[in-house]
Design an enzyme around this catalytic site. Structure first.
Site, PDB file in Angstrom:
ATOM      1  N   ASP A   1       6.443   2.254   6.158  1.00 56.11           N
ATOM      2  CA  ASP A   1       5.143   1.587   6.072  1.00 56.11           C
ATOM      3  C   ASP A   1       4.220   2.387   5.165  1.00 56.11           C
ATOM      4  O   ASP A   1       3.485   3.255   5.624  1.00 56.11           O
ATOM      5  CB  ASP A   1       4.545   1.452   7.475  1.00 56.11           C
ATOM      6  CG  ASP A   1       3.252   0.660   7.495  1.00 56.11           C
ATOM      7  OD1 ASP A   1       2.955  -0.025   6.500  1.00 56.11           O
ATOM      8  OD2 ASP A   1       2.530   0.737   8.506  1.00 56.11           O
TER       9      ASP A   1
ATOM     10  N   HIS B   1       0.833  -1.213   0.000  1.00 56.82           N
ATOM     11  CA  HIS B   1       0.000   0.000   0.000  1.00 56.82           C
ATOM     12  C   HIS B   1       0.861   1.254   0.000  1.00 56.82           C
ATOM     13  O   HIS B   1       1.987   1.252   0.503  1.00 56.82           O
ATOM     14  CB  HIS B   1      -0.929   0.000   1.220  1.00 56.82           C
ATOM     15  CG  HIS B   1      -0.208   0.091   2.534  1.00 56.82           C
ATOM     16  ND1 HIS B   1      -0.003   1.279   3.193  1.00 56.82           N
ATOM     17  CD2 HIS B   1       0.362  -0.870   3.305  1.00 56.82           C
ATOM     18  CE1 HIS B   1       0.650   1.054   4.316  1.00 56.82           C
ATOM     19  NE2 HIS B   1       0.886  -0.242   4.416  1.00 56.82           N
TER      20      HIS B   1
ATOM     21  N   GLU C   1      -4.715   0.707   2.671  1.00 59.30           N
ATOM     22  CA  GLU C   1      -4.417  -0.433   3.534  1.00 59.30           C
ATOM     23  C   GLU C   1      -4.398  -0.034   5.006  1.00 59.30           C
ATOM     24  O   GLU C   1      -4.679  -0.853   5.877  1.00 59.30           O
ATOM     25  CB  GLU C   1      -3.063  -1.031   3.158  1.00 59.30           C
ATOM     26  CG  GLU C   1      -2.813  -2.406   3.737  1.00 59.30           C
ATOM     27  CD  GLU C   1      -3.673  -3.488   3.099  1.00 59.30           C
ATOM     28  OE1 GLU C   1      -4.226  -3.240   2.015  1.00 59.30           O
ATOM     29  OE2 GLU C   1      -3.783  -4.566   3.695  1.00 59.30           O
ATOM     30  N   GLU C   2      -4.051   1.213   5.307  1.00 58.88           N
ATOM     31  CA  GLU C   2      -4.058   1.645   6.697  1.00 58.88           C
ATOM     32  C   GLU C   2      -5.476   1.630   7.255  1.00 58.88           C
ATOM     33  O   GLU C   2      -5.679   1.427   8.445  1.00 58.88           O
ATOM     34  CB  GLU C   2      -3.451   3.057   6.813  1.00 58.88           C
ATOM     35  CG  GLU C   2      -1.971   3.131   6.492  1.00 58.88           C
ATOM     36  CD  GLU C   2      -1.102   2.399   7.487  1.00 58.88           C
ATOM     37  OE1 GLU C   2      -1.616   1.952   8.531  1.00 58.88           O
ATOM     38  OE2 GLU C   2       0.104   2.255   7.219  1.00 58.88           O
TER      39      GLU C   2
END
Length: 224
Positions: free
Chosen positions: A169, A157, A203-204
């Site tokens: 991330d 992501h 995605e988070e």
């Protein structure tokens, strides 16, 4: 008769290790770090710079991946719904994919690209998650004359939590996927199956981009 509190207090103190076990505890974690981390670090592949690319045309160029990561991170936080996520990040990915297509072996591979805009809902941990108009950038690399109907999915992501540029991330994985895509599409080795690169934009917010691709995209039917 001891009270419940006193009994728990006795159990607590009996369960504690004496102070002289501290060096053993520290030595154990140091040994574990040395065995796992140091040995892994020393076995990483050699980093290849852009200046060395002429003699390493089929190698992963670490310097290029690092540059991609730095430029992606400079966009800043890419929270779902923000201009950075919906416009800047998507355009960044499309620009990088355009460069990759220019150098690709189109005589060997069919390269398809799609920007998926999806809405949907699902239940996760007994909670209903609803998403609307999230974006996934999807690339499919298929060997010409391939008879396989199966595809391998690589997924990461590009969205981030508020206040983070998302270098770790998961900007790092986005950079690795882009460079891996570049290497694959320049190699003469013909793949047996198609590979799908999913750069998902949500995605988070738990698994929304992945859910949108798996449940709604036509390429997801034969993903392994």
């Amino acid at each position: 008769m001891k009270s419940k509190y006193e009994t728990m207090k006795v159990i607590y103190y009996r369960s504690k290790l004496d102070w002289y076990w501290a060096p053993v505890f520290v030595a154990f974690w140091f040994l574990l770090f040395y065995i796992v981390v140091i040995s892994s670090f020393n076995n990483f592949p050699e980093n290849v710079a852009i200046a060395e690319e002429m003699n390493n045309t089929d190698r992963f160029i670490g310097e290029r991946a690092e540059n991609v990561l730095m430029r992606l991170s400079k966009i800043g936080p890419k929270v779902v719904g923000s201009p950075a996520n919906e416009q800047s990040a998507v355009q960044f990915l499309l620009n990088e994919l355009s460069k990759i297509r220019e150098d690709a072996r189109h005589d060997i591979y069919i390269i398809q690209e799609d920007v998926q805009i999806a809405s949907g809902n699902y239940v996760l941990w007994e909670m209903v998650n609803i998403y609307q108009s999230i974006q996934n950038v999807v690339v499919k690399v298929t060997p010409r004359n391939s008879e396989s109907s199966s595809s391998l999915l690589l997924n990461s992501h590009y969205d981030t939590v508020p206040g983070s540029s998302g270098a770790g991330d998961s900007g790092l994985m986005i950079a690795v996927m882009l460079e891996t895509l570049r290497v694959i599409t320049k190699r003469e080795t013909i793949l047996k199956h198609s590979i799908i690169f999913l750069f998902n934009g949500a995605e988070e917010n738990p698994l929304q981009g992945s859910h949108a691709f798996i449940t709604q995209h036509e390429w997801a039917a034969n993903v392994k």
